[in-house]
Design a protein around this motif. Structure first.
Motif, PDB file in Angstrom:
ATOM      1  N   ALA A  79       1.018  -1.351  -0.006  1.00 33.00           N
ATOM      2  CA  ALA A  79       0.117   0.056  -0.157  1.00 33.00           C
ATOM      3  C   ALA A  79       0.922   1.272  -0.048  1.00 33.00           C
ATOM      4  O   ALA A  79       0.554   1.921  -0.592  1.00 33.00           O
ATOM      5  CB  ALA A  79      -0.835   0.052   1.359  1.00 33.00           C
ATOM      6  N   LYS A  80       1.926   1.281   0.884  1.00 35.68           N
ATOM      7  CA  LYS A  80       2.679   2.404   0.827  1.00 35.68           C
ATOM      8  C   LYS A  80       3.356   2.737  -0.271  1.00 35.68           C
ATOM      9  O   LYS A  80       3.508   3.847  -0.873  1.00 35.68           O
ATOM     10  CB  LYS A  80       3.832   2.345   2.126  1.00 35.68           C
ATOM     11  N   LEU A  81       4.152   1.609  -0.884  1.00 38.52           N
ATOM     12  CA  LEU A  81       4.972   1.555  -2.147  1.00 38.52           C
ATOM     13  C   LEU A  81       3.913   2.436  -3.210  1.00 38.52           C
ATOM     14  O   LEU A  81       4.313   3.075  -4.107  1.00 38.52           O
ATOM     15  CB  LEU A  81       5.503   0.468  -2.754  1.00 38.52           C
ATOM     16  N   ASP A  83       1.383   4.275  -3.119  1.00 36.75           N
ATOM     17  CA  ASP A  83       1.008   5.499  -2.619  1.00 36.75           C
ATOM     18  C   ASP A  83       2.102   6.258  -3.301  1.00 36.75           C
ATOM     19  O   ASP A  83       1.989   7.584  -3.917  1.00 36.75           O
ATOM     20  CB  ASP A  83       0.938   5.730  -1.176  1.00 36.75           C
ATOM     21  N   ASN A  84       3.247   5.954  -3.027  1.00 35.52           N
ATOM     22  CA  ASN A  84       4.740   6.302  -3.398  1.00 35.52           C
ATOM     23  C   ASN A  84       4.708   6.380  -4.831  1.00 35.52           C
ATOM     24  O   ASN A  84       5.789   6.912  -5.399  1.00 35.52           O
ATOM     25  CB  ASN A  84       5.990   5.903  -2.808  1.00 35.52           C
ATOM     26  N   GLY A  85       4.188   5.562  -5.781  1.00 33.36           N
ATOM     27  CA  GLY A  85       4.285   5.596  -7.236  1.00 33.36           C
ATOM     28  C   GLY A  85       5.014   4.289  -7.573  1.00 33.36           C
ATOM     29  O   GLY A  85       5.433   4.029  -8.754  1.00 33.36           O
ATOM     30  N   VAL A  86       5.271   3.617  -6.579  1.00 37.26           N
ATOM     31  CA  VAL A  86       6.087   2.032  -6.987  1.00 37.26           C
ATOM     32  C   VAL A  86       4.950   1.069  -7.406  1.00 37.26           C
ATOM     33  O   VAL A  86       4.062   0.811  -6.581  1.00 37.26           O
ATOM     34  CB  VAL A  86       6.968   1.699  -5.874  1.00 37.26           C
ATOM     35  N   GLN A  87       5.393   0.307  -8.474  1.00 34.01           N
ATOM     36  CA  GLN A  87       4.480  -0.936  -8.842  1.00 34.01           C
ATOM     37  C   GLN A  87       4.809  -1.942  -8.166  1.00 34.01           C
ATOM     38  O   GLN A  87       6.089  -2.476  -8.654  1.00 34.01           O
ATOM     39  CB  GLN A  87       4.110  -0.941 -10.415  1.00 34.01           C
ATOM     40  N   VAL A  88       3.968  -2.680  -7.530  1.00 31.73           N
ATOM     41  CA  VAL A  88       4.191  -3.978  -6.825  1.00 31.73           C
ATOM     42  C   VAL A  88       3.692  -5.231  -7.557  1.00 31.73           C
ATOM     43  O   VAL A  88       2.234  -5.233  -7.790  1.00 31.73           O
ATOM     44  CB  VAL A  88       3.692  -3.878  -5.484  1.00 31.73           C
ATOM     45  N   HIS A  89       4.572  -6.150  -7.657  1.00 33.96           N
ATOM     46  CA  HIS A  89       4.195  -7.446  -8.312  1.00 33.96           C
ATOM     47  C   HIS A  89       4.236  -8.501  -7.359  1.00 33.96           C
ATOM     48  O   HIS A  89       5.472  -8.645  -6.454  1.00 33.96           O
ATOM     49  CB  HIS A  89       4.696  -7.484  -9.676  1.00 33.96           C
ATOM     50  N   TRP A  90       3.624  -9.634  -7.591  1.00 34.46           N
ATOM     51  CA  TRP A  90       4.090 -10.877  -6.587  1.00 34.46           C
ATOM     52  C   TRP A  90       4.230 -12.087  -7.505  1.00 34.46           C
ATOM     53  O   TRP A  90       3.442 -12.281  -8.554  1.00 34.46           O
ATOM     54  CB  TRP A  90       2.590 -11.145  -5.835  1.00 34.46           C
ATOM     55  N   PHE A 212      16.675  -4.452   2.769  1.00 31.39           N
ATOM     56  CA  PHE A 212      15.489  -4.262   3.611  1.00 31.39           C
ATOM     57  C   PHE A 212      14.478  -3.379   2.992  1.00 31.39           C
ATOM     58  O   PHE A 212      14.688  -2.421   2.430  1.00 31.39           O
ATOM     59  CB  PHE A 212      15.804  -3.620   4.823  1.00 31.39           C
ATOM     60  N   ALA A 213      13.008  -3.921   2.964  1.00 23.45           N
ATOM     61  CA  ALA A 213      12.040  -3.318   2.538  1.00 23.45           C
ATOM     62  C   ALA A 213      11.238  -2.970   3.835  1.00 23.45           C
ATOM     63  O   ALA A 213      10.868  -3.698   4.536  1.00 23.45           O
ATOM     64  CB  ALA A 213      10.853  -4.218   1.445  1.00 23.45           C
ATOM     65  N   ILE A 214      10.941  -1.507   3.827  1.00 18.37           N
ATOM     66  CA  ILE A 214      10.401  -1.068   4.998  1.00 18.37           C
ATOM     67  C   ILE A 214       9.026  -0.683   4.821  1.00 18.37           C
ATOM     68  O   ILE A 214       8.517   0.214   3.895  1.00 18.37           O
ATOM     69  CB  ILE A 214      11.162   0.575   5.514  1.00 18.37           C
ATOM     70  N   ALA A 215       8.161  -1.390   5.683  1.00 24.27           N
ATOM     71  CA  ALA A 215       6.597  -1.251   5.429  1.00 24.27           C
ATOM     72  C   ALA A 215       6.120   0.235   5.846  1.00 24.27           C
ATOM     73  O   ALA A 215       5.214   0.702   5.188  1.00 24.27           O
ATOM     74  CB  ALA A 215       5.823  -2.244   6.380  1.00 24.27           C
ATOM     75  N   GLU A 216       6.718   0.540   6.794  1.00 22.00           N
ATOM     76  CA  GLU A 216       6.083   1.934   7.622  1.00 22.00           C
ATOM     77  C   GLU A 216       6.249   3.095   6.417  1.00 22.00           C
ATOM     78  O   GLU A 216       5.503   3.934   6.180  1.00 22.00           O
ATOM     79  CB  GLU A 216       6.979   2.195   8.673  1.00 22.00           C
ATOM     80  N   THR A 217       7.356   3.130   5.540  1.00 22.33           N
ATOM     81  CA  THR A 217       7.337   4.510   4.824  1.00 22.33           C
ATOM     82  C   THR A 217       7.516   3.740   3.204  1.00 22.33           C
ATOM     83  O   THR A 217       7.304   4.736   2.592  1.00 22.33           O
ATOM     84  CB  THR A 217       8.819   5.005   4.942  1.00 22.33           C
ATOM     85  N   GLY A 218       7.254   2.613   3.159  1.00 25.35           N
ATOM     86  CA  GLY A 218       7.362   2.063   1.545  1.00 25.35           C
ATOM     87  C   GLY A 218       8.749   2.520   0.915  1.00 25.35           C
ATOM     88  O   GLY A 218       8.916   3.378  -0.059  1.00 25.35           O
ATOM     89  N   THR A 219       9.761   1.978   1.675  1.00 26.32           N
ATOM     90  CA  THR A 219      11.031   2.310   1.248  1.00 26.32           C
ATOM     91  C   THR A 219      11.907   1.039   0.926  1.00 26.32           C
ATOM     92  O   THR A 219      11.763  -0.079   1.744  1.00 26.32           O
ATOM     93  CB  THR A 219      11.982   3.013   2.310  1.00 26.32           C
ATOM     94  N   LEU A 220      12.708   0.937  -0.298  1.00 30.31           N
ATOM     95  CA  LEU A 220      13.358  -0.200  -0.404  1.00 30.31           C
ATOM     96  C   LEU A 220      15.017   0.513   0.001  1.00 30.31           C
ATOM     97  O   LEU A 220      15.392   1.300  -0.408  1.00 30.31           O
ATOM     98  CB  LEU A 220      13.497  -0.371  -1.926  1.00 30.31           C
ATOM     99  N   LEU A 221      15.787  -0.372   0.942  1.00 31.67           N
ATOM    100  CA  LEU A 221      17.144  -0.107   1.409  1.00 31.67           C
ATOM    101  C   LEU A 221      18.022  -0.978   0.517  1.00 31.67           C
ATOM    102  O   LEU A 221      17.852  -2.294   0.792  1.00 31.67           O
ATOM    103  CB  LEU A 221      16.991  -0.156   2.848  1.00 31.67           C
ATOM    104  N   LEU A 222      19.009  -0.490   0.173  1.00 30.90           N
ATOM    105  CA  LEU A 222      20.118  -1.299  -0.451  1.00 30.90           C
ATOM    106  C   LEU A 222      21.441  -0.761  -0.026  1.00 30.90           C
ATOM    107  O   LEU A 222      21.697   0.531  -0.068  1.00 30.90           O
ATOM    108  CB  LEU A 222      20.170  -0.924  -2.230  1.00 30.90           C
ATOM    109  N   VAL A 223      22.375  -1.634   0.138  1.00 23.92           N
ATOM    110  CA  VAL A 223      23.717  -1.452   0.751  1.00 23.92           C
ATOM    111  C   VAL A 223      24.631  -1.760  -0.364  1.00 23.92           C
ATOM    112  O   VAL A 223      24.329  -2.920  -1.120  1.00 23.92           O
ATOM    113  CB  VAL A 223      23.971  -1.969   2.116  1.00 23.92           C
ATOM    114  N   GLY A 280      10.471   5.909  -4.132  1.00 24.53           N
ATOM    115  CA  GLY A 280       9.505   5.950  -5.404  1.00 24.53           C
ATOM    116  C   GLY A 280      10.147   6.715  -6.625  1.00 24.53           C
ATOM    117  O   GLY A 280      11.533   6.695  -6.767  1.00 24.53           O
ATOM    118  N   PRO A 281       9.632   6.706  -7.681  1.00 26.60           N
ATOM    119  CA  PRO A 281      10.215   7.110  -9.274  1.00 26.60           C
ATOM    120  C   PRO A 281      10.467   8.498  -9.043  1.00 26.60           C
ATOM    121  O   PRO A 281      10.238   9.313  -8.233  1.00 26.60           O
ATOM    122  CB  PRO A 281       8.969   6.810 -10.119  1.00 26.60           C
TER     123      PRO A 281
END
Lengths: 481, 223
Positions: A79-81, A83-90, A212-223, A280-281
């Motif tokens: 839902a968060k992603l 909202d942020n404009g990211v398209q989610v696929h399963w 890490f994918a953060i549910a709270e903010t709809g964020t994808l973290l990469l190191v 987001g994009p």
């Protein structure tokens, strides 16, 4: 001369490959040197035991909490992603995931893809899938690039080309890229930089993993350290992130300890050069960044592991690689011997859920159960305990209903009968005495060759007299004192 | 049934009868070991960043453009990408004007697609601001936006970053709290802890893998 053993050329199972690897002096030197150094770096990064243990406990609780709410968190993330404009696929299977990725590329009429390091894309064998459909999918992490150039698979999840030394890389670059042979590591890296920069510029789509994918903010973290992850997620007009469903965490603050555990356990670094948080994009007024961002959530057996409360702990994994760095088996046989995407101790406990025990029957027992992996795991996965569980699942009869995919792969009626006999023998005194009587008198008749044991040991021969006999005699002589 | 509902159903079945774990996040574990006296913060940041080949200078808010000019002159670079709409971008432009510098000032004032080739191959250096730094790990916090786009700190071989000394926080947790990150993040938030590097060949450290080969941090001591 060292012998190169690309995994694609290997046949047979773990045992056959291990034999080849163990005889390869160059390979063993490359791994021993690297693993010793990585172990030292990790130890140096955690000088304070109390701090380390507190953090591991916290890391474990964060992952356990996230898993205890996993379906809700995945929905929140989606839902968060969105909202942020990211398209989610399963995707339930790697095939579905590949179809989704290919569909996104086709929609843009793309022909060139650059990929940041992603183990999930290795699970998918995305490079091959796309290549068969006329799309070039180029690895951009230096180690992955080297491995891909040589038609190999990664031998370590953090250091994909750790099995090669500089001379092997030099020869490879010379052969494949037509450059002069140089053993200067800096120069080799600069060759990679120049070649790949053009690819980053031209690529239609960038693919990455997710730490890490953060549910709270709809964020994808990469190191990452190289900047190829930032390139892949920023320069091309489309970014596709692929990840396993277990990577979601609840809150942004949850990543603070996990990030510290990850980089210190993996490389002994307080932090990686880049920590890249994508939410987001490109926005309407922004001048760069991808116009489309997609996230593909892959199951591939994870929900199977999740269904079992004990095996669910395998989903705690944050893919740091510390367990393989500390594993006496991995260090000796190298990553390719495992023949699967995830090698080492963690590979042994996650792979069965993906491919089934039939494909990896020897994995659970390719361990001395020394416990090093469990001791260093930053999220406290009890790896040795899970290996023992898999050993049990591995020998369950169909009637016993093994709970892991393709369990019972090593079930043998003959072995089961032998153990049943052994149990009866040891729990029936009369039978046991009879056996002792026979074993001591006919000791010369014991076989000289008893399987792998006698490769390095002499065969055991029963003593002339049993301990029971000797004890009885001793007591009689000393009046039972 | 869609893949989505199949996955979610399987997970929900797996959880049947269990209750969610409580949120017992103990922030002390990520803050207490990483606290510094204000006067030690700069030193800690400096030491950690220098250990990974970052060049750090402590300068004043009125003379930093001079330092930038000196850094470029030392390396004999021909151009510098800056952000004209920012306060520091304007300050730099004024200095350039007054000193008659022959280093060309470039502006990231059009979408990347319009000048990709030039941006990828011909920009020698860039200068961006930061929204702070983290002493515990030696990290800069970059918050790219329209004026200072994402690629500005990634493509040029030399990246110069401006940091206000007063915006150095002890640790990542404190930074998140102070800037209230969970209330809203930019498209791409970055922590940068040195120039790009790799150890993928024999674990030998090599700088300038795909991003900047050099990172220079100017700490504005009075800001």
């Amino acid at each position: 001369m060292s012998q190169r053993i690309p995994v694609t050329e290997l046949t047979g199972g773990f045992r056959d490959r291990a034999e080849v690897a163990l005889a390869d002096g160059q390979l063993r030197t490359n791994f021993r040197t690297a693993m010793d150094s990585l172990m030292k770096k990790r130890a140096d990064a955690f000088p304070d035991e109390e701090e380390r243990e507190g953090l591991r406990e916290l890391g474990n609780r964060i992952k356990a909490r996230a898993l205890s709410r996993l379906p809700d968190l995945l929905e929140q993330l989606e839902a968060k992603l969105t909202d942020n404009g990211v398209q989610v696929h399963w995707a339930e299977t790697t095939e579905q995931a590949n179809e989704i990725v290919h569909g996104i590329i086709q929609a843009r009429q793309g022909t060139q893809v650059v990929k940041g390091k992603s183990m999930v894309s290795e699970e998918m064998e995305m490079n091959d899938y796309l290549a068969e459909r006329g799309v070039e999918c180029l690895e951009s992490d230096m180690g992955e690039y080297i491995v891909q150039l040589d038609g190999e698979k990664p031998s370590h999840i953090i250091m994909p080309a750790i099995h090669k030394n500089r001379y092997q890389v030099a020869r490879l670059f010379h052969d494949k890229l037509g450059v002069d042979e140089t053993d200067d590591v800096n120069e080799l890296i600069q060759i990679g930089r120049r070649t790949l920069r053009r690819k980053f510029m031209e690529a239609d789509v960038g693919v990455s993993g997710v730490n890490f994918a953060i549910a709270e903010t709809g964020t994808l973290l990469l190191v990452e350290n190289e900047g190829n992850g930032r390139m892949s997620t920023t320069a091309p007009p489309v970014h596709v992130a692929v990840t396993g469903i277990e990577k979601v965490v609840e809150n942004l603050r949850d990543v603070v300890p996990l990030l510290s555990l990850l980089t210190r356990s993996a490389l002994g670094q307080p932090i990686t050069t880049y920590v890249n948080l994508i939410s987001g994009p490109r926005k309407a007024d922004e001048l760069d960044g991808p116009e489309e961002v997609h996230l593909v959530l892959l199951d591939n057996g994870r929900s199977g592991a999740f269904a079992d409360a004990q095996m669910r702990q395998t989903l705690n994994c944050i893919r740091c690689g510390a367990c393989m760095n500390h594993c006496p088996v991995y260090t000796r046989v190298g990553g390719h011997t495992y023949g699967e995407v995830y090698p080492g101790p963690i590979g042994k406990i996650v792979t069965p859920h993906m491919v089934g025990l039939h494909q990896v029957p020897d994995h659970p027992s390719a361990s001395s159960l020394c416990g090093a992996c469990g001791e260093v795991c930053p999220v406290k996965i009890p790896i040795p305990e899970l290996l023992q569980r898999l050993r049990q699942e591995n020998v369950k009869s169909p009637a016993e209903g093994p709970k892991v995919k393709d369990g019972g792969a090593k079930y043998s009626r003959k072995e089961r009968l032998i153990w049943r006999f052994w149990r009866t023998l040891n729990s029936t005194p009369a039978l046991y005495r009879l056996f002792l009587w026979g074993a001591t008198r006919f000791r010369k008749l014991t076989p000289k060759h008893v399987g792998p044991w006698t490769q390095n040991h002499t065969a055991p021969v029963p003593a002339k007299r049993s301990l029971h006999d000797l004890a009885r005699e001793h007591l009689a002589r000393n009046g039972g004192q | 049934m869609s893949a989505r509902s199949n996955i979610l159903n399987k997970l929900r079945t797996g959880l049947a009868g269990s209750i969610p774990r409580p949120d017992d996040f103990d922030e002390r574990l990520v803050t207490e070991p990483w606290q510094y006296a204000p006067e030690d913060r700069v030193m800690r940041l400096r030491n950690l960043m220098e250990a990974v080949h970052t060049e750090v200078h402590q300068v004043r808010s009125d003379d930093w453009p001079e330092k930038v000019a000196a850094i470029l002159a030392e390396r004999e670079l021909g151009n510098l990408l800056h952000a004209p709409a920012t306060v520091h971008g304007q300050q730099l432009a004024v200095h350039w004007e007054q000193s008659g510098s022959h280093v060309q000032l470039l502006a990231y004032d059009r979408p990347v697609e319009e000048w990709k080739e030039e941006l990828f191959w011909q920009v020698d250096a860039s200068i961006t601001g930061t929204v702070g730094a983290i002493a515990a790990t030696g990290s800069l916090v970059l918050w790219p936006d329209r004026h200072e786009p994402r690629l500005m700190s990634l493509l040029p071989p030399l990246h110069i970053a401006l940091l206000k000394a007063s915006e150095i926080e002890d640790n990542l947790y404190a930074m998140m709290q102070r800037q209230n990150w969970s209330a809203g993040l930019p498209t791409n938030l970055l922590l940068v802890s040195g120039p790009s590097k790799t150890a993928d060949i024999e674990q030998v450290l090599a700088y300038g893998a795909h991003g900047p080969k050099e990172l220079v941090v100017l700490i504005l001591e009075d800001a």
